[in-house]
Every structure is written in structure tokens, then in C-alpha cells.
Scaffold this motif. Sequence first.
Motif, PDB file in Angstrom:
ATOM      1  N   GLU A 152       6.582  15.115 -15.712  1.00  0.00           N
ATOM      2  CA  GLU A 152       7.857  15.744 -16.066  1.00  0.00           C
ATOM      3  C   GLU A 152       9.028  14.959 -15.473  1.00  0.00           C
ATOM      4  O   GLU A 152      10.036  14.717 -16.139  1.00  0.00           O
ATOM      5  CB  GLU A 152       7.879  17.188 -15.566  1.00  0.00           C
ATOM      6  N   LEU A 153       8.893  14.548 -14.223  1.00  0.00           N
ATOM      7  CA  LEU A 153       9.935  13.756 -13.573  1.00  0.00           C
ATOM      8  C   LEU A 153      10.150  12.439 -14.300  1.00  0.00           C
ATOM      9  O   LEU A 153      11.278  12.026 -14.546  1.00  0.00           O
ATOM     10  CB  LEU A 153       9.573  13.511 -12.104  1.00  0.00           C
ATOM     11  N   GLU A 154       9.073  11.774 -14.658  1.00  0.00           N
ATOM     12  CA  GLU A 154       9.191  10.501 -15.373  1.00  0.00           C
ATOM     13  C   GLU A 154       9.905  10.694 -16.704  1.00  0.00           C
ATOM     14  O   GLU A 154      10.733   9.877 -17.095  1.00  0.00           O
ATOM     15  CB  GLU A 154       7.820   9.879 -15.604  1.00  0.00           C
ATOM     16  N   GLY A 155       9.597  11.784 -17.399  1.00  0.00           N
ATOM     17  CA  GLY A 155      10.258  12.061 -18.669  1.00  0.00           C
ATOM     18  C   GLY A 155      11.759  12.241 -18.507  1.00  0.00           C
ATOM     19  O   GLY A 155      12.539  11.753 -19.316  1.00  0.00           O
ATOM     20  N   VAL A 156      12.170  12.918 -17.455  1.00  0.00           N
ATOM     21  CA  VAL A 156      13.596  13.127 -17.202  1.00  0.00           C
ATOM     22  C   VAL A 156      14.269  11.803 -16.833  1.00  0.00           C
ATOM     23  O   VAL A 156      15.363  11.500 -17.296  1.00  0.00           O
ATOM     24  CB  VAL A 156      13.803  14.172 -16.083  1.00  0.00           C
ATOM     25  N   GLU A 157      13.583  10.996 -16.033  1.00  0.00           N
ATOM     26  CA  GLU A 157      14.169   9.720 -15.604  1.00  0.00           C
ATOM     27  C   GLU A 157      14.341   8.753 -16.757  1.00  0.00           C
ATOM     28  O   GLU A 157      15.266   7.953 -16.763  1.00  0.00           O
ATOM     29  CB  GLU A 157      13.305   9.073 -14.525  1.00  0.00           C
ATOM     30  N   THR A 158      13.453   8.790 -17.737  1.00  0.00           N
ATOM     31  CA  THR A 158      13.530   7.839 -18.848  1.00  0.00           C
ATOM     32  C   THR A 158      14.357   8.350 -20.013  1.00  0.00           C
ATOM     33  O   THR A 158      14.625   7.605 -20.931  1.00  0.00           O
ATOM     34  CB  THR A 158      12.113   7.471 -19.349  1.00  0.00           C
ATOM     35  N   SER A 159      14.794   9.619 -19.965  1.00  0.00           N
ATOM     36  CA  SER A 159      15.633  10.146 -21.043  1.00  0.00           C
ATOM     37  C   SER A 159      17.050   9.592 -20.889  1.00  0.00           C
ATOM     38  O   SER A 159      17.485   9.256 -19.789  1.00  0.00           O
ATOM     39  CB  SER A 159      15.658  11.668 -21.001  1.00  0.00           C
ATOM     40  N   PRO A 160      17.770   9.497 -22.008  1.00  0.00           N
ATOM     41  CA  PRO A 160      19.161   8.994 -21.923  1.00  0.00           C
ATOM     42  C   PRO A 160      20.030   9.821 -20.988  1.00  0.00           C
ATOM     43  O   PRO A 160      20.893   9.293 -20.314  1.00  0.00           O
ATOM     44  CB  PRO A 160      19.658   9.104 -23.368  1.00  0.00           C
ATOM     45  N   ALA A 161      19.806  11.118 -20.907  1.00  0.00           N
ATOM     46  CA  ALA A 161      20.598  11.972 -20.018  1.00  0.00           C
ATOM     47  C   ALA A 161      20.241  11.726 -18.556  1.00  0.00           C
ATOM     48  O   ALA A 161      20.984  12.075 -17.662  1.00  0.00           O
ATOM     49  CB  ALA A 161      20.388  13.452 -20.351  1.00  0.00           C
ATOM     50  N   GLY A 162      19.081  11.121 -18.285  1.00  0.00           N
ATOM     51  CA  GLY A 162      18.659  10.844 -16.920  1.00  0.00           C
ATOM     52  C   GLY A 162      19.522   9.798 -16.242  1.00  0.00           C
ATOM     53  O   GLY A 162      19.513   9.676 -15.025  1.00  0.00           O
ATOM     54  N   ASP A 190       1.191  16.745 -13.392  1.00  0.00           N
ATOM     55  CA  ASP A 190       2.100  17.326 -14.381  1.00  0.00           C
ATOM     56  C   ASP A 190       3.559  17.237 -13.925  1.00  0.00           C
ATOM     57  O   ASP A 190       4.447  16.915 -14.719  1.00  0.00           O
ATOM     58  CB  ASP A 190       1.748  18.794 -14.646  1.00  0.00           C
ATOM     59  N   LEU A 191       3.804  17.509 -12.652  1.00  0.00           N
ATOM     60  CA  LEU A 191       5.178  17.407 -12.124  1.00  0.00           C
ATOM     61  C   LEU A 191       5.681  15.969 -12.167  1.00  0.00           C
ATOM     62  O   LEU A 191       6.839  15.720 -12.512  1.00  0.00           O
ATOM     63  CB  LEU A 191       5.233  17.942 -10.692  1.00  0.00           C
ATOM     64  N   LEU A 192       4.829  15.018 -11.834  1.00  0.00           N
ATOM     65  CA  LEU A 192       5.224  13.606 -11.890  1.00  0.00           C
ATOM     66  C   LEU A 192       5.513  13.173 -13.326  1.00  0.00           C
ATOM     67  O   LEU A 192       6.470  12.428 -13.582  1.00  0.00           O
ATOM     68  CB  LEU A 192       4.136  12.719 -11.276  1.00  0.00           C
ATOM     69  N   PRO A 205       0.804  -1.235   0.000  1.00  0.00           N
ATOM     70  CA  PRO A 205       0.000   0.000   0.000  1.00  0.00           C
ATOM     71  C   PRO A 205       0.831   1.276   0.000  1.00  0.00           C
ATOM     72  O   PRO A 205       0.444   2.263  -0.622  1.00  0.00           O
ATOM     73  CB  PRO A 205      -0.809  -0.101   1.294  1.00  0.00           C
ATOM     74  N   THR A 206       1.971   1.260   0.636  1.00  0.00           N
ATOM     75  CA  THR A 206       2.814   2.455   0.700  1.00  0.00           C
ATOM     76  C   THR A 206       3.271   2.897  -0.683  1.00  0.00           C
ATOM     77  O   THR A 206       3.419   4.085  -0.948  1.00  0.00           O
ATOM     78  CB  THR A 206       4.053   2.178   1.579  1.00  0.00           C
ATOM     79  N   PHE A 207       3.486   1.957  -1.579  1.00  0.00           N
ATOM     80  CA  PHE A 207       4.007   2.276  -2.904  1.00  0.00           C
ATOM     81  C   PHE A 207       2.926   2.323  -3.975  1.00  0.00           C
ATOM     82  O   PHE A 207       3.219   2.501  -5.140  1.00  0.00           O
ATOM     83  CB  PHE A 207       5.079   1.259  -3.305  1.00  0.00           C
ATOM     84  N   ARG A 208       1.692   2.177  -3.599  1.00  0.00           N
ATOM     85  CA  ARG A 208       0.594   2.216  -4.560  1.00  0.00           C
ATOM     86  C   ARG A 208       0.347   3.671  -4.973  1.00  0.00           C
ATOM     87  O   ARG A 208       0.285   4.557  -4.137  1.00  0.00           O
ATOM     88  CB  ARG A 208      -0.661   1.617  -3.927  1.00  0.00           C
ATOM     89  N   ALA A 209       0.219   3.898  -6.257  1.00  0.00           N
ATOM     90  CA  ALA A 209       0.010   5.257  -6.764  1.00  0.00           C
ATOM     91  C   ALA A 209      -1.425   5.702  -6.528  1.00  0.00           C
ATOM     92  O   ALA A 209      -2.365   4.938  -6.707  1.00  0.00           O
ATOM     93  CB  ALA A 209       0.326   5.297  -8.250  1.00  0.00           C
ATOM     94  N   GLU A 210      -1.565   6.933  -6.109  1.00  0.00           N
ATOM     95  CA  GLU A 210      -2.886   7.523  -5.946  1.00  0.00           C
ATOM     96  C   GLU A 210      -3.396   7.944  -7.322  1.00  0.00           C
ATOM     97  O   GLU A 210      -2.648   8.480  -8.130  1.00  0.00           O
ATOM     98  CB  GLU A 210      -2.810   8.747  -5.030  1.00  0.00           C
ATOM     99  N   THR A 211      -4.665   7.701  -7.570  1.00  0.00           N
ATOM    100  CA  THR A 211      -5.218   8.062  -8.872  1.00  0.00           C
ATOM    101  C   THR A 211      -5.912   9.410  -8.859  1.00  0.00           C
ATOM    102  O   THR A 211      -6.216   9.958  -9.905  1.00  0.00           O
ATOM    103  CB  THR A 211      -6.218   6.992  -9.336  1.00  0.00           C
ATOM    104  N   ASP A 212      -6.172   9.958  -7.693  1.00  0.00           N
ATOM    105  CA  ASP A 212      -6.913  11.212  -7.608  1.00  0.00           C
ATOM    106  C   ASP A 212      -6.063  12.369  -7.077  1.00  0.00           C
ATOM    107  O   ASP A 212      -6.473  13.117  -6.220  1.00  0.00           O
ATOM    108  CB  ASP A 212      -8.155  11.032  -6.744  1.00  0.00           C
ATOM    109  N   ILE A 213      -4.860  12.519  -7.637  1.00  0.00           N
ATOM    110  CA  ILE A 213      -4.003  13.614  -7.207  1.00  0.00           C
ATOM    111  C   ILE A 213      -4.308  14.851  -8.062  1.00  0.00           C
ATOM    112  O   ILE A 213      -4.780  14.729  -9.198  1.00  0.00           O
ATOM    113  CB  ILE A 213      -2.512  13.255  -7.276  1.00  0.00           C
ATOM    114  N   PRO A 214      -4.045  16.044  -7.555  1.00  0.00           N
ATOM    115  CA  PRO A 214      -4.310  17.276  -8.311  1.00  0.00           C
ATOM    116  C   PRO A 214      -3.523  17.321  -9.628  1.00  0.00           C
ATOM    117  O   PRO A 214      -2.436  16.745  -9.742  1.00  0.00           O
ATOM    118  CB  PRO A 214      -3.839  18.385  -7.370  1.00  0.00           C
ATOM    119  N   ASP A 215      -4.086  18.019 -10.607  1.00  0.00           N
ATOM    120  CA  ASP A 215      -3.478  18.087 -11.940  1.00  0.00           C
ATOM    121  C   ASP A 215      -2.057  18.643 -11.910  1.00  0.00           C
ATOM    122  O   ASP A 215      -1.191  18.144 -12.630  1.00  0.00           O
ATOM    123  CB  ASP A 215      -4.335  18.937 -12.876  1.00  0.00           C
TER     124      ASP A 215
END
Length: 66
Positions: free
Chosen positions: A51-61, A47-49, A33-43
Motif C-alpha cells: 500500500e505504501l509503495e502504491g502511494v509513493e508511486t502515484s502522481p499525488a505521492g 500488505d502495508l508495504l 545488509p541494513t537496507f536488504r529487504a526481508e523476504t519472510d515478513i508477515p502477510d
Amino acid sequence: MTRNNGDIQDGLASEIRRQFGSEAIKRFARSMPTFRAETDIPDHLRDLLDELEGVETSPAGDRRSR
């Protein structure tokens, strides 16, 4: 020949990233449960999440500044 400390740290960091990216670890984390993603987070947080995922999956990440 001995490896310097930087090589050992880089190798360890790479191994940890590899293991945490494995499907077995992902399944295990999703079952907790601690690592389960919330589905009802504010927009703006979604958006920040995204953006973070995009940076983590980029080759420069893969390169971390030290």
C-alpha cells in the motif's frame, strides 16, 4: 532577484528525491545488509508495504502536505 526559502526547499527536496531514486544509489543500498529487504515478513506487513509503495508511486505521492 532572490528566491524565497520555499523555492529553495522545494528544489532541494526534488534533487534529493531524484538522487535517491537513481540506479547507482539503489544498487549501493541493496548491497548493504541494513537496507536488504526481508523476504519472510508477515502477510499483514507485506500488505502495508504494498500500500505504501502504491502511494509513493502515484502522481499525488509527489506532493507532500505541509
